[in-house]
Design an enzyme around this catalytic site. Structure first.
Site, mmCIF file in Angstrom:
data_model
loop_
_atom_site.group_PDB
_atom_site.id
_atom_site.type_symbol
_atom_site.label_atom_id
_atom_site.label_comp_id
_atom_site.label_asym_id
_atom_site.label_seq_id
_atom_site.Cartn_x
_atom_site.Cartn_y
_atom_site.Cartn_z
ATOM 1 N N HIS A 70 0.863 -1.201 0.000
ATOM 2 C CA HIS A 70 0.000 0.000 0.000
ATOM 3 C C HIS A 70 0.886 1.233 0.000
ATOM 4 C CE1 HIS A 70 -2.813 3.009 1.804
ATOM 5 N NE2 HIS A 70 -3.677 2.362 1.060
ATOM 6 N N VAL A 76 2.853 3.719 2.567
ATOM 7 C CA VAL A 76 2.067 4.470 3.543
ATOM 8 C C VAL A 76 1.165 3.478 4.288
ATOM 9 C CG1 VAL A 76 0.264 5.040 1.855
ATOM 10 C CG2 VAL A 76 0.546 6.472 3.879
ATOM 11 N N GLY A 79 -5.039 4.300 5.956
ATOM 12 C CA GLY A 79 -5.802 5.029 6.963
ATOM 13 C C GLY A 79 -6.810 4.155 7.675
ATOM 14 N N CYS A 80 -7.352 3.165 6.958
ATOM 15 C CA CYS A 80 -8.339 2.279 7.578
ATOM 16 C C CYS A 80 -7.740 1.470 8.726
ATOM 17 C CB CYS A 80 -8.985 1.371 6.536
ATOM 18 S SG CYS A 80 -7.847 0.278 5.694
ATOM 19 N N ASP A 84 -9.174 1.301 12.361
ATOM 20 C CA ASP A 84 -9.443 0.012 12.990
ATOM 21 C C ASP A 84 -8.803 -0.063 14.373
ATOM 22 O OD1 ASP A 84 -10.815 -2.610 12.257
ATOM 23 O OD2 ASP A 84 -8.922 -3.297 13.116
#
Length: 167
Positions: A70, A76, A79-80, A84
């Site tokens: 990713h 990076v 963001g999820c 989480d």
């Protein structure tokens, strides 16, 4: 269960294996989905709403699994995964209070990303302020606000994180 004010990595793995809160109760995911290395502070009072606070840290290492996929040549942390982690912490808090049941993320009202967790970051720190806890007929729901700081700089914020424990 002996309520502590902080938990090390071995404690978190114990939680993921269903030992810390007992069979059928809240569990953290196991690696690689466990998104913090330690809980540095957990209190029943305090936080922005005086309903409880939980803080945790993730040591960022260059070889973390998500950096290679990713995105290719543009590493990076998704963001999820930070989001989480905040849900994981709300569920942990509910289990730590002694509420029974299996945890599930139920939603979030808003999320803002104003920065990134890159390979050069040393520590991602999560701060979750509990807002409200509702318990009814075998179900407990926690609402909280959370932030993620990358090396001390606030880069993610989430409002009304919602997690339920279900018998």
């Amino acid at each position: 269960m002996n309520k502590k004010s902080s938990y090390n990595y071995e404690d978190l793995i114990s939680c993921g294996n269903g030992v810390l809160f007992g069979p059928g109760n809240a569990k953290l995911p196991l690696p690689p989905m466990l998104m913090f290395d330690r809980i540095t502070n957990i209190k029943i009072n305090g936080g922005a709403f005086n309903k409880g606070i939980i803080e945790a840290e993730l040591d960022i290492k260059e070889n973390m699994w998500f950096f290679d996929c990713h995105f290719k040549n543009d590493s990076v942390m998704p963001g999820c995964l930070g989001l989480d982690a905040m849900w994981q912490l709300v569920g942990f808090y509910l289990g730590w209070l002694g509420n029974p049941g299996k945890g599930r993320a139920l939603g979030v009202n808003s999320v803002k990303f104003t920065g990134e967790v890159l390979k050069n970051i040393k520590i991602a720190k999560y701060e979750v302020d509990m807002k409200r806890i509702l318990a009814k007929e075998g179900t407990t729901v926690g609402l909280a606000n959370g932030i993620l700081k990358a090396d001390g700089k606030k880069i993610y914020s989430a409002e009304n994180l919602k997690v339920g424990l279900f018998k």
